[in-house]
Design a protein around this motif. Sequence first.
Motif, mmCIF file in Angstrom:
data_model
loop_
_atom_site.group_PDB
_atom_site.id
_atom_site.type_symbol
_atom_site.label_atom_id
_atom_site.label_comp_id
_atom_site.label_asym_id
_atom_site.label_seq_id
_atom_site.Cartn_x
_atom_site.Cartn_y
_atom_site.Cartn_z
ATOM 1 N N ASN A 113 10.046 35.228 15.872
ATOM 2 C CA ASN A 113 10.086 33.808 16.248
ATOM 3 C C ASN A 113 8.700 33.244 16.557
ATOM 4 O O ASN A 113 8.514 32.492 17.519
ATOM 5 N N ILE A 114 7.732 33.605 15.723
ATOM 6 C CA ILE A 114 6.364 33.112 15.889
ATOM 7 C C ILE A 114 6.165 31.897 14.989
ATOM 8 O O ILE A 114 6.367 31.988 13.774
ATOM 9 N N PRO A 115 5.783 30.759 15.540
ATOM 10 C CA PRO A 115 5.563 29.563 14.706
ATOM 11 C C PRO A 115 4.501 29.826 13.649
ATOM 12 O O PRO A 115 3.422 30.358 13.944
ATOM 13 N N LEU A 116 4.798 29.473 12.403
ATOM 14 C CA LEU A 116 3.883 29.722 11.298
ATOM 15 C C LEU A 116 3.632 28.399 10.572
ATOM 16 O O LEU A 116 4.549 27.808 10.009
ATOM 17 N N ILE A 117 2.397 27.957 10.632
ATOM 18 C CA ILE A 117 2.019 26.649 10.096
ATOM 19 C C ILE A 117 1.195 26.844 8.828
ATOM 20 O O ILE A 117 0.090 27.389 8.882
ATOM 21 N N ILE A 118 1.745 26.429 7.701
ATOM 22 C CA ILE A 118 1.022 26.495 6.427
ATOM 23 C C ILE A 118 0.257 25.192 6.247
ATOM 24 O O ILE A 118 0.845 24.104 6.268
ATOM 25 N N MET A 119 -1.067 25.305 6.088
ATOM 26 C CA MET A 119 -1.918 24.131 5.894
ATOM 27 C C MET A 119 -2.624 24.306 4.554
ATOM 28 O O MET A 119 -3.470 25.177 4.406
ATOM 29 N N SER A 120 -2.265 23.471 3.581
ATOM 30 C CA SER A 120 -2.709 23.716 2.211
ATOM 31 C C SER A 120 -3.077 22.429 1.487
ATOM 32 O O SER A 120 -2.479 21.372 1.708
ATOM 33 N N CYS A 121 -4.064 22.544 0.590
ATOM 34 C CA CYS A 121 -4.419 21.429 -0.299
ATOM 35 C C CYS A 121 -3.484 21.366 -1.493
ATOM 36 O O CYS A 121 -3.576 20.448 -2.308
ATOM 37 N N SER A 122 -2.623 22.321 -1.617
ATOM 38 C CA SER A 122 -1.726 22.399 -2.758
ATOM 39 C C SER A 122 -0.551 21.434 -2.595
ATOM 40 O O SER A 122 -0.575 20.564 -1.706
ATOM 41 N N LEU A 123 0.460 21.567 -3.423
ATOM 42 C CA LEU A 123 1.587 20.642 -3.439
ATOM 43 C C LEU A 123 2.758 21.219 -2.644
ATOM 44 O O LEU A 123 3.307 22.261 -2.995
ATOM 45 N N LYS A 124 3.134 20.527 -1.584
ATOM 46 C CA LYS A 124 4.194 21.009 -0.690
ATOM 47 C C LYS A 124 5.497 21.253 -1.443
ATOM 48 O O LYS A 124 6.200 22.237 -1.172
ATOM 49 N N ASN A 125 5.836 20.362 -2.376
ATOM 50 C CA ASN A 125 7.079 20.507 -3.136
ATOM 51 C C ASN A 125 7.161 21.880 -3.791
ATOM 52 O O ASN A 125 8.212 22.526 -3.796
ATOM 53 N N VAL A 126 6.043 22.338 -4.347
ATOM 54 C CA VAL A 126 5.994 23.628 -5.033
ATOM 55 C C VAL A 126 5.988 24.774 -4.023
ATOM 56 O O VAL A 126 6.698 25.772 -4.188
ATOM 57 N N ILE A 127 5.175 24.652 -2.986
ATOM 58 C CA ILE A 127 5.083 25.716 -1.971
ATOM 59 C C ILE A 127 6.462 26.023 -1.395
ATOM 60 O O ILE A 127 6.900 27.179 -1.345
ATOM 61 N N LYS A 128 7.146 24.988 -0.959
ATOM 62 C CA LYS A 128 8.458 25.171 -0.316
ATOM 63 C C LYS A 128 9.461 25.791 -1.273
ATOM 64 O O LYS A 128 10.171 26.745 -0.918
ATOM 65 N N GLU A 129 9.518 25.286 -2.505
ATOM 66 C CA GLU A 129 10.485 25.803 -3.464
ATOM 67 C C GLU A 129 10.145 27.232 -3.884
ATOM 68 O O GLU A 129 11.046 28.055 -4.094
ATOM 69 N N TYR A 130 8.865 27.524 -4.002
ATOM 70 C CA TYR A 130 8.437 28.877 -4.372
ATOM 71 C C TYR A 130 8.833 29.877 -3.284
ATOM 72 O O TYR A 130 9.337 30.966 -3.583
ATOM 73 N N LEU A 131 8.614 29.523 -2.039
ATOM 74 C CA LEU A 131 8.989 30.414 -0.938
ATOM 75 C C LEU A 131 10.505 30.588 -0.874
ATOM 76 O O LEU A 131 11.006 31.688 -0.622
ATOM 77 N N LYS A 132 11.240 29.513 -1.121
ATOM 78 C CA LYS A 132 12.699 29.622 -1.151
ATOM 79 C C LYS A 132 13.156 30.562 -2.259
ATOM 80 O O LYS A 132 14.023 31.416 -2.042
ATOM 81 N N PHE A 133 12.578 30.401 -3.447
ATOM 82 C CA PHE A 133 12.961 31.232 -4.587
ATOM 83 C C PHE A 133 12.679 32.705 -4.310
ATOM 84 O O PHE A 133 13.421 33.582 -4.768
#
Length: 246
Positions: A113-133
Motif C-alpha cells: 500500500n505504498i503510493p506510487l506516482i508515475i510522472m512522465s512526458c509520455s502519453l497517459k492513455n497508453v501508459i495506463k492501458e499498457y499497465l492494465k494489459f
Amino acid sequence: MKYINTKKLDRIKLTKENFYILIDFDRTLTKGNSISGWRVLYHSGLLGEDFTKRYDEIHDEHYETWEYRFKAYINLLREKGLNNEIIKDAVKDTKLELRDGAKEFLLQMYNLNIPLIIMSCSLKNVIKEYLKFNNCYYNNMFIYSNDYDIENNGKNDIYEVTPHSKNKITFSKELNEIIKTRDYALLFGDIVDDVNMVSKDKLNSTITVGFLDKKIEENLELYKSTFDIVLTDNASFKEIEEILLS
C-alpha cells in the motif's frame, strides 16, 4: 555496475508507512532500449498510412518548447480518430518492454500500500492501458502525464508535462492527503532532470535512483553527482530491492 551513496541510505530507513514513490515511465519502468510510450501508436499501423510521416514531421520540426510538440502530437491523434479500442489493440502488440523485475516491484508496492506516482512526458492513455494489459495497474498508482481527453473530444487535453517541467506538476487534493504523513520519497528516473520530480527542499529526504543505459562512461560522473543510486546496463528492479533491503 552500480554506485551507492551509502551515507544517504544509512541515514534514511524506509518502512512501508514512511515513504512514497515518484517514478518516470519511459526507460525507467521500461527497459533502457525500449521504445517510448508515444511510439506505441507510431509503430502500431492503426492510425492510417500517413500517420508516421506526419508524426516524424512534427518530431523534426523546430519548436520553441516541448509543449508545442506534444500539443501537435495530440492534435494529430485527434485528427486520426484515436479511440480507446485503438489504444487497446496497439498495446497488445508493441515493442514497449517493462524493465526486468518491474512487474514484481509494482505488485510489491501495491501489496504494501505504498503510493506510487508515475510522472512522465509520455502519453497517459497508453501508459495506463499498457499497465492494465500487463496486469500491473493498481489502485495505489497515480499517473501525471500528457493526456488526450478522448471522452470529451479534447476538452481537457494535457500536453504540458516535459522533461523540464515535472517540478511544476500539481498533485490532486486526494494524493496530497495520502502522502502528507510520509516523510520520505523514493525517486526513479533515467535522465538527470528527473530529480526535479521532487522539490529541492525535499531532496534531502529523498533517495534518488538513476538508470544509466546509454553513453555510460561519458555520463557516469554526472549521474553519480545527481543520484544516490546509479545502476547501469539495463539493471533490474530486483537490484533496487537488494540494495534497499541489504
